[in-house]
Design an enzyme around this catalytic site. Sequence first.
Site, PDB file in Angstrom:
ATOM      1  N   HIS A   9       5.190  -2.670   5.779  1.00 56.70           N
ATOM      2  CA  HIS A   9       6.496  -2.111   5.418  1.00 56.70           C
ATOM      3  C   HIS A   9       7.619  -2.770   6.193  1.00 56.70           C
ATOM      4  O   HIS A   9       8.647  -3.134   5.643  1.00 56.70           O
ATOM      5  CB  HIS A   9       6.499  -0.598   5.669  1.00 56.70           C
ATOM      6  CG  HIS A   9       7.758   0.055   5.244  1.00 56.70           C
ATOM      7  ND1 HIS A   9       8.871   0.132   6.062  1.00 56.70           N
ATOM      8  CD2 HIS A   9       8.096   0.652   4.078  1.00 56.70           C
ATOM      9  CE1 HIS A   9       9.841   0.746   5.416  1.00 56.70           C
ATOM     10  NE2 HIS A   9       9.392   1.072   4.204  1.00 56.70           N
ATOM     11  N   LEU A  72      -1.916   2.475   3.447  1.00 59.99           N
ATOM     12  CA  LEU A  72      -3.039   3.396   3.279  1.00 59.99           C
ATOM     13  C   LEU A  72      -3.117   4.015   1.893  1.00 59.99           C
ATOM     14  O   LEU A  72      -4.206   4.339   1.419  1.00 59.99           O
ATOM     15  CB  LEU A  72      -2.988   4.494   4.338  1.00 59.99           C
ATOM     16  CG  LEU A  72      -3.235   4.007   5.762  1.00 59.99           C
ATOM     17  CD1 LEU A  72      -3.121   5.163   6.737  1.00 59.99           C
ATOM     18  CD2 LEU A  72      -4.589   3.328   5.877  1.00 59.99           C
ATOM     19  N   ALA A  73      -1.984   4.204   1.235  1.00 58.82           N
ATOM     20  CA  ALA A  73      -1.988   4.863  -0.069  1.00 58.82           C
ATOM     21  C   ALA A  73      -1.178   4.038  -1.071  1.00 58.82           C
ATOM     22  O   ALA A  73      -0.318   3.239  -0.697  1.00 58.82           O
ATOM     23  CB  ALA A  73      -1.399   6.268   0.044  1.00 58.82           C
ATOM     24  N   GLY A  75       1.463   4.196  -2.892  1.00 62.10           N
ATOM     25  CA  GLY A  75       2.781   4.743  -3.177  1.00 62.10           C
ATOM     26  C   GLY A  75       3.637   3.709  -3.894  1.00 62.10           C
ATOM     27  O   GLY A  75       3.148   2.696  -4.389  1.00 62.10           O
ATOM     28  N   HIS A  77       5.698   1.488  -2.797  1.00 61.38           N
ATOM     29  CA  HIS A  77       5.690   0.126  -2.260  1.00 61.38           C
ATOM     30  C   HIS A  77       4.521  -0.688  -2.799  1.00 61.38           C
ATOM     31  O   HIS A  77       4.690  -1.839  -3.195  1.00 61.38           O
ATOM     32  CB  HIS A  77       5.649   0.135  -0.733  1.00 61.38           C
ATOM     33  CG  HIS A  77       6.904   0.637  -0.104  1.00 61.38           C
ATOM     34  ND1 HIS A  77       8.169   0.296  -0.540  1.00 61.38           N
ATOM     35  CD2 HIS A  77       7.102   1.466   0.951  1.00 61.38           C
ATOM     36  CE1 HIS A  77       9.073   0.870   0.205  1.00 61.38           C
ATOM     37  NE2 HIS A  77       8.456   1.605   1.120  1.00 61.38           N
TER      38      HIS A  77
END
Length: 121
Positions: A9, A72-73, A75, A77
């Site tokens: 990120h 991790l997920a 989403g 992004h």
Amino acid sequence: MKALVVVSHGSSRQASNDEVMKLGKQLEQRLCQDYPVVMTAYLEQVDPSIPAAIKSCVEKGATHVLIMPYFLAEGRHVHTDIPKQVGLAAEAETGVDIEILPHLGSSDLMADLMCGLLPTN
């Protein structure tokens, strides 16, 4: 030649960015035979951006660039932003195969990793 770009990120907290850079260096040492170029890239706040990292890989001779989302997920992004940035880079770097790998959290190994971090007894 293959290259690997680990995408995070990006953070206003430098220690977080340093952590990702450290991981990139560890991967570079472990994967040097198969991936002569390993870089980190960031969606926000930190350079290099995804397109800049891909461009750098190509300048170093890469013809196949693998993008590994360090998330991790799945989403926004992972689902939208990374593919958009990779698409921009692909338009600029014609003739280069750019592939987005599944995000880290989707790995079946994640549960093993988490169990391995828990104290026993």
